[in-house]
Design a protein around this motif. Structure first.
Motif, PDB file in Angstrom:
ATOM      1  N   PHE A 137       8.587   9.773  -5.494  1.00 41.96           N
ATOM      2  CA  PHE A 137       9.406   9.584  -6.693  1.00 41.96           C
ATOM      3  C   PHE A 137       8.655   8.708  -7.672  1.00 41.96           C
ATOM      4  N   SER A 138       9.133   8.716  -8.902  1.00 38.51           N
ATOM      5  CA  SER A 138       8.589   7.843  -9.937  1.00 38.51           C
ATOM      6  C   SER A 138       9.734   7.052 -10.548  1.00 38.51           C
ATOM      7  N   CYS A 139       9.410   5.967 -11.186  1.00 42.43           N
ATOM      8  CA  CYS A 139      10.409   5.183 -11.918  1.00 42.43           C
ATOM      9  C   CYS A 139      10.241   5.464 -13.406  1.00 42.43           C
ATOM     10  N   GLU A 140      11.374   5.592 -14.095  1.00 46.32           N
ATOM     11  CA  GLU A 140      11.359   5.876 -15.516  1.00 46.32           C
ATOM     12  C   GLU A 140      12.103   4.775 -16.277  1.00 46.32           C
ATOM     13  N   PRO A 141      11.424   4.082 -17.207  1.00 47.81           N
ATOM     14  CA  PRO A 141      10.007   4.218 -17.553  1.00 47.81           C
ATOM     15  C   PRO A 141       9.113   3.563 -16.503  1.00 47.81           C
ATOM     16  N   ALA A 142       7.894   4.018 -16.405  1.00 40.62           N
ATOM     17  CA  ALA A 142       6.986   3.581 -15.351  1.00 40.62           C
ATOM     18  C   ALA A 142       6.698   2.085 -15.421  1.00 40.62           C
ATOM     19  N   ASP A 143       6.685   1.515 -16.641  1.00 37.40           N
ATOM     20  CA  ASP A 143       6.334   0.102 -16.751  1.00 37.40           C
ATOM     21  C   ASP A 143       7.452  -0.828 -16.275  1.00 37.40           C
ATOM     22  N   ARG A 144       8.592  -0.260 -15.882  1.00 42.01           N
ATOM     23  CA  ARG A 144       9.673  -1.072 -15.330  1.00 42.01           C
ATOM     24  C   ARG A 144       9.793  -0.901 -13.809  1.00 42.01           C
ATOM     25  N   THR A 145       8.784  -0.315 -13.210  1.00 41.04           N
ATOM     26  CA  THR A 145       8.789  -0.137 -11.760  1.00 41.04           C
ATOM     27  C   THR A 145       8.822  -1.496 -11.073  1.00 41.04           C
ATOM     28  N   PRO A 146       9.841  -1.778 -10.256  1.00 43.93           N
ATOM     29  CA  PRO A 146       9.900  -3.068  -9.565  1.00 43.93           C
ATOM     30  C   PRO A 146       8.723  -3.237  -8.601  1.00 43.93           C
ATOM     31  N   ALA A 147       8.193  -4.439  -8.542  1.00 42.75           N
ATOM     32  CA  ALA A 147       7.053  -4.701  -7.664  1.00 42.75           C
ATOM     33  C   ALA A 147       7.395  -4.404  -6.208  1.00 42.75           C
ATOM     34  N   ALA A 148       8.666  -4.597  -5.842  1.00 45.98           N
ATOM     35  CA  ALA A 148       9.071  -4.413  -4.452  1.00 45.98           C
ATOM     36  C   ALA A 148       8.913  -2.979  -3.970  1.00 45.98           C
ATOM     37  N   ILE A 149       8.915  -2.010  -4.906  1.00 39.71           N
ATOM     38  CA  ILE A 149       8.813  -0.606  -4.485  1.00 39.71           C
ATOM     39  C   ILE A 149       7.586   0.085  -5.065  1.00 39.71           C
ATOM     40  N   ALA A 150       6.739  -0.658  -5.770  1.00 41.32           N
ATOM     41  CA  ALA A 150       5.597  -0.045  -6.453  1.00 41.32           C
ATOM     42  C   ALA A 150       4.645   0.648  -5.488  1.00 41.32           C
ATOM     43  N   ASN A 151       4.562   0.159  -4.253  1.00 40.81           N
ATOM     44  CA  ASN A 151       3.648   0.767  -3.289  1.00 40.81           C
ATOM     45  C   ASN A 151       4.345   1.746  -2.346  1.00 40.81           C
ATOM     46  N   ARG A 152       5.582   2.123  -2.687  1.00 37.73           N
ATOM     47  CA  ARG A 152       6.338   3.027  -1.821  1.00 37.73           C
ATOM     48  C   ARG A 152       6.696   4.337  -2.528  1.00 37.73           C
ATOM     49  N   LEU A 153       6.046   4.601  -3.658  1.00 37.97           N
ATOM     50  CA  LEU A 153       6.426   5.748  -4.480  1.00 37.97           C
ATOM     51  C   LEU A 153       6.040   7.091  -3.859  1.00 37.97           C
ATOM     52  N   ARG A 154       4.967   7.107  -3.097  1.00 40.52           N
ATOM     53  CA  ARG A 154       4.463   8.381  -2.577  1.00 40.52           C
ATOM     54  C   ARG A 154       4.120   8.265  -1.100  1.00 40.52           C
ATOM     55  N   PRO A 155       4.777   9.056  -0.248  1.00 37.16           N
ATOM     56  CA  PRO A 155       4.342   9.106   1.146  1.00 37.16           C
ATOM     57  C   PRO A 155       3.062   9.945   1.250  1.00 37.16           C
ATOM     58  N   ARG A 156       2.410   9.881   2.374  1.00 31.55           N
ATOM     59  CA  ARG A 156       1.267  10.770   2.596  1.00 31.55           C
ATOM     60  C   ARG A 156       1.780  12.179   2.897  1.00 31.55           C
ATOM     61  N   ASP A 157       0.916  13.162   2.905  1.00 31.87           N
ATOM     62  CA  ASP A 157       1.280  14.520   3.290  1.00 31.87           C
ATOM     63  C   ASP A 157       1.087  14.667   4.798  1.00 31.87           C
ATOM     64  N   ALA A 158       2.174  14.943   5.513  1.00 28.95           N
ATOM     65  CA  ALA A 158       2.073  15.037   6.971  1.00 28.95           C
ATOM     66  C   ALA A 158       3.302  15.735   7.534  1.00 28.95           C
ATOM     67  N   LEU A 159       3.119  16.344   8.709  1.00 24.45           N
ATOM     68  CA  LEU A 159       4.217  16.904   9.484  1.00 24.45           C
ATOM     69  C   LEU A 159       4.275  16.130  10.785  1.00 24.45           C
ATOM     70  N   ILE A 160       5.397  15.484  11.038  1.00 19.47           N
ATOM     71  CA  ILE A 160       5.557  14.625  12.212  1.00 19.47           C
ATOM     72  C   ILE A 160       6.561  15.277  13.153  1.00 19.47           C
ATOM     73  N   GLU A 161       6.142  15.525  14.368  1.00 18.86           N
ATOM     74  CA  GLU A 161       6.991  16.213  15.330  1.00 18.86           C
ATOM     75  C   GLU A 161       7.346  15.300  16.502  1.00 18.86           C
ATOM     76  N   GLY A 162       8.552  15.473  17.042  1.00 20.19           N
ATOM     77  CA  GLY A 162       8.997  14.694  18.180  1.00 20.19           C
ATOM     78  C   GLY A 162       9.775  13.458  17.775  1.00 20.19           C
ATOM     79  N   PHE A 163      10.061  12.608  18.745  1.00 17.90           N
ATOM     80  CA  PHE A 163      10.855  11.397  18.536  1.00 17.90           C
ATOM     81  C   PHE A 163       9.943  10.301  18.000  1.00 17.90           C
ATOM     82  N   HIS A 164      10.030  10.039  16.709  1.00 12.19           N
ATOM     83  CA  HIS A 164       9.151   9.057  16.083  1.00 12.19           C
ATOM     84  C   HIS A 164       9.937   8.159  15.124  1.00 12.19           C
ATOM     85  N   PRO A 165      10.822   7.321  15.647  1.00 14.58           N
ATOM     86  CA  PRO A 165      11.587   6.427  14.761  1.00 14.58           C
ATOM     87  C   PRO A 165      10.722   5.425  14.030  1.00 14.58           C
ATOM     88  N   GLU A 166       9.473   5.237  14.504  1.00 14.10           N
ATOM     89  CA  GLU A 166       8.605   4.270  13.840  1.00 14.10           C
ATOM     90  C   GLU A 166       8.257   4.672  12.418  1.00 14.10           C
TER      91      GLU A 166
END
Length: 351
Positions: free
Chosen positions: A118-147
């Motif tokens: 996701f992105s924040c609109e406007p981008a310059d108001r993106t809170p520092a607390a979530i600035a590094n959580r905007l994009r997950p990596r691309d992956a397929l995770i199978e099985g029990f992985h609560p971590e």
């Protein structure tokens, strides 16, 4: 049966509602239903929703007494008939091909849960607390992985999470309607451990509008509102721990869960007057002890262990002052978030 159901909880959202609906109804993938839940709005939102319902057969509206966002999402999910479910907040928007990307991804990967960027609109108001959580990596995770809750960028918002309707019905995925803050976190802590195939997608398909309410939510409160915020966070943690305990997961990711439980409240709790700090930490420590056990808490390592030792020392009366000393707080966040993120939060006056 539509390929996708989009649930939009609405409460006094007239300012941005049309933009939200335009982004949803203008999708490149048109085989969808849009379920709007008017949660007792007192502005023009109900009229706007009814107007769109008369213009587009894909739109249906539920009018209900004000019961909170969680109850509104549950009402919409109960009505949904699509293969894939997604909740969209009424002041936000989604990318023109978001539904196409999501439904194609579910068909291709056979996943039960999909987390996208996701992105924040406007981008310059993106809170520092979530600035590094905007994009997950691309992956397929199978099985029990609560971590994945702790190691991947899948939190803190549930609107970045699309789910198979069959999966939701099978595991009973619902929002806790008693929670007024942290209901997203509860939902994600409920869903991810129960999913057996999780798709992570780095595409930023959702635009999170940074309204004044969003910014207030992202920043720390103060005064009486701070105590109220902490009380609501405590309720969310209690609900999450109760579910994990009843599911037999107390030993699953226990160290990371404890780190998160402390991280969620430490900064705000440290801003309380000292008398209120002791009251809060006395209750919170009791909650953590009930779940983790006294032995595990006393054996906690690193920065989290230092926080808990400070708290026990203050509650026992062996020292005066704040429940958690400033140096301990600083060391905790340096460990949890890293130097770069801490500096960024200081610069933005949000640390």
């Amino acid at each position: 049966m539509p390929r996708m159901s989009i649930v939009i909880p609405v409460y006094n959202a007239e300012r941005y509602l049309r933009a939200c609906l335009a982004s949803v109804l203008g999708q490149t993938m048109r085989d969808l239903e849009v379920i709007c839940v008017d949660d007792g709005s007192t502005d023009n939102s109900p009229r706007i929703l009814d107007e769109y319902a008369t213009r587009d057969a894909r739109v249906s509206v539920i009018h209900q007494e004000n019961a909170g966002a969680g109850a509104a999402r549950n009402a919409g999910m109960d009505r949904a008939t699509g293969d894939v479910l997604l909740c969209v907040d009424a002041d936000d928007t989604i990318a023109p091909d978001a539904c196409e990307v999501v439904t194609d991804s579910f068909a291709r990967a056979g996943c039960e849960v999909m987390c996208f960027g996701f992105s924040c609109e406007p981008a310059d108001r993106t809170p520092a607390a979530i600035a590094n959580r905007l994009r997950p990596r691309d992956a397929l995770i199978e099985g029990f992985h609560p971590e994945v809750l702790f190691t991947e960028k899948v939190r803190p918002f549930s609107w970045r999470c699309a789910l198979s309707r069959e999966f939701c019905e099978r595991v009973g995925a619902r929002y806790d309607e008693t929670l007024t803050l942290g209901d997203d976190q509860y939902f994600l802590f409920y869903v991810y451990p129960r999913a057996r195939r999780i798709l992570l997608c780095s595409r930023q398909l959702y635009a999170y509008r940074m309204t004044d309410a969003s910014m207030m939510h992202a920043a720390s409160a103060n005064g009486a509102s701070l105590s109220h915020k902490l009380s609501r966070h405590r309720d969310a943690v209690a609900a999450i721990l109760s579910d994990w305990k009843s599911s037999g997961w107390r030993d699953v990711c226990a160290e990371r869960m404890l780190d998160w439980d402390v991280d969620l409240v430490l900064l705000d709790a440290s801003a309380l007057p000292e008398a209120e700090q002791t009251k809060f930490w006395g209750d919170y420590l009791g909650l953590l002890t009930d779940y983790f056990g006294e032995e595990r808490l006393r054996g906690a390592r690193g920065a989290t262990g230092a926080v808990l030792r400070d708290v026990r020392g203050r509650l026992s009366g062996s020292r005066a002052g704040a429940c958690v000393r400033k140096g301990t707080v600083a060391a905790f966040y340096l460990r949890q978030r890293g130097l770069a993120n801490c500096v960024r939060r200081v610069v933005r006056s949000r640390f």
